[in-house]
Write a protein that holds these residues in place. Sequence first.
Motif, PDB file in Angstrom:
ATOM      1  N   ARG A 126       0.914  -1.069   0.156  1.00  0.00           N
ATOM      2  CA  ARG A 126      -0.056  -0.189  -0.012  1.00  0.00           C
ATOM      3  C   ARG A 126       1.036   1.205  -0.191  1.00  0.00           C
ATOM      4  O   ARG A 126       2.000   1.152   0.376  1.00  0.00           O
ATOM      5  N   PRO A 127       0.260   2.240  -0.323  1.00  0.00           N
ATOM      6  CA  PRO A 127       1.060   3.603  -0.324  1.00  0.00           C
ATOM      7  C   PRO A 127       1.270   3.968   1.232  1.00  0.00           C
ATOM      8  O   PRO A 127       0.544   3.461   1.846  1.00  0.00           O
ATOM      9  N   LEU A 128       2.508   4.823   1.206  1.00  0.00           N
ATOM     10  CA  LEU A 128       2.670   5.007   2.598  1.00  0.00           C
ATOM     11  C   LEU A 128       1.619   5.740   3.514  1.00  0.00           C
ATOM     12  O   LEU A 128       1.608   5.450   4.670  1.00  0.00           O
ATOM     13  N   ASP A 129       1.040   6.711   2.911  1.00  0.00           N
ATOM     14  CA  ASP A 129      -0.230   7.381   3.474  1.00  0.00           C
ATOM     15  C   ASP A 129      -1.020   6.470   4.078  1.00  0.00           C
ATOM     16  O   ASP A 129      -1.715   6.839   5.293  1.00  0.00           O
ATOM     17  N   SER A 130      -1.444   5.335   3.245  1.00  0.00           N
ATOM     18  CA  SER A 130      -2.383   4.361   3.680  1.00  0.00           C
ATOM     19  C   SER A 130      -2.103   3.569   4.957  1.00  0.00           C
ATOM     20  O   SER A 130      -2.905   3.246   5.814  1.00  0.00           O
ATOM     21  N   ARG A 131      -0.705   3.183   4.810  1.00  0.00           N
ATOM     22  CA  ARG A 131      -0.329   2.322   5.828  1.00  0.00           C
ATOM     23  C   ARG A 131      -0.211   3.325   7.169  1.00  0.00           C
ATOM     24  O   ARG A 131      -0.426   2.715   8.148  1.00  0.00           O
ATOM     25  N   ILE A 132      -0.075   4.569   7.021  1.00  0.00           N
ATOM     26  CA  ILE A 132       0.072   5.387   8.313  1.00  0.00           C
ATOM     27  C   ILE A 132      -1.422   5.499   8.681  1.00  0.00           C
ATOM     28  O   ILE A 132      -1.602   5.556   9.722  1.00  0.00           O
ATOM     29  N   GLY A 133      -2.334   5.523   7.794  1.00  0.00           N
ATOM     30  CA  GLY A 133      -3.666   5.830   7.985  1.00  0.00           C
ATOM     31  C   GLY A 133      -4.150   4.664   8.734  1.00  0.00           C
ATOM     32  O   GLY A 133      -5.177   5.007   9.513  1.00  0.00           O
ATOM     33  N   VAL A 150      -5.694  13.994  12.226  1.00  0.00           N
ATOM     34  CA  VAL A 150      -4.425  14.543  11.780  1.00  0.00           C
ATOM     35  C   VAL A 150      -3.466  14.392  12.645  1.00  0.00           C
ATOM     36  O   VAL A 150      -2.021  14.209  12.269  1.00  0.00           O
ATOM     37  N   ALA A 153      -1.959  10.895  12.788  1.00  0.00           N
ATOM     38  CA  ALA A 153      -1.089  10.524  11.625  1.00  0.00           C
ATOM     39  C   ALA A 153       0.161  11.151  11.526  1.00  0.00           C
ATOM     40  O   ALA A 153       1.258  10.436  11.125  1.00  0.00           O
ATOM     41  N   ALA A 154       0.381  12.336  12.038  1.00  0.00           N
ATOM     42  CA  ALA A 154       1.659  13.051  12.165  1.00  0.00           C
ATOM     43  C   ALA A 154       2.519  12.358  13.351  1.00  0.00           C
ATOM     44  O   ALA A 154       3.632  12.049  13.040  1.00  0.00           O
ATOM     45  N   GLY A 157       3.676   8.991  11.620  1.00  0.00           N
ATOM     46  CA  GLY A 157       4.457   9.256  10.691  1.00  0.00           C
ATOM     47  C   GLY A 157       5.756   9.490  11.076  1.00  0.00           C
ATOM     48  O   GLY A 157       6.589   8.896  10.897  1.00  0.00           O
TER      49      GLY A 157
END
Length: 217
Positions: A126-133, A150, A153-154, A157
């Motif tokens: 998965r894209p990195l943003d999705s994994r963090i999500g 938010v 996520a920060a 991340g």
Amino acid sequence: MDIAQLRKSYEKAELNETASHADPLTQFDQWIKEALKAEVPEPNAMTVATVGSDLRPSTRVVLIKGYDPRGIVWFTNYDSRKGRELAGNPYAALQFHWVELERVVRIEGVVEKVSDAESDEYFHSRPLDSRIGAWASPQSQVIESRTVLVTNAAKYGAQFMLKPPRPPHWGGYRLKPQAWEFWQGRKSRLHDRLRYRQETTADSGEAMIWVRERLAP
């Protein structure tokens, strides 16, 4: 506009016993490939229906991520409402609606988690943003505001950088079909409906075969 007066005549195709496949998975494979070829919006979107301990059904839309003779696979948060309901009642139903092709597929069966290896493999694709999500969202829980997401996520991340591991609460499910229905819209509301159900063979108490039969619309 009076929505009760909205009408559409379905005339794009037909579905009959002669032209359809004897195996429902083969029929599904044909239809989903035709949906992809037709470039219908989100052909991989499906509705998942589950039932909680209070016997109240609930639905949501998820994305299919794979299918083979073992079943239909999707990934989600195990602590979500659907995850909690599946933990208590593993039976579920799926539905695909390809509006532009005037087609619906319904699938009913029992659900189990996929292996950790399968969940790991897909998670890391998965894209990195999705994994963090997946870490940031306490899915189905009440939160005070979007700021919670938010901030989370920060936080994750910064903690995991480019290599977030798969959360223990996140992974895949596989529905093993016990019944399929293929619906093709037809003129005058005389739609085609073919159902496939499992039946034990006469000479064996264990081997299952698919029985195809037509349902009235």
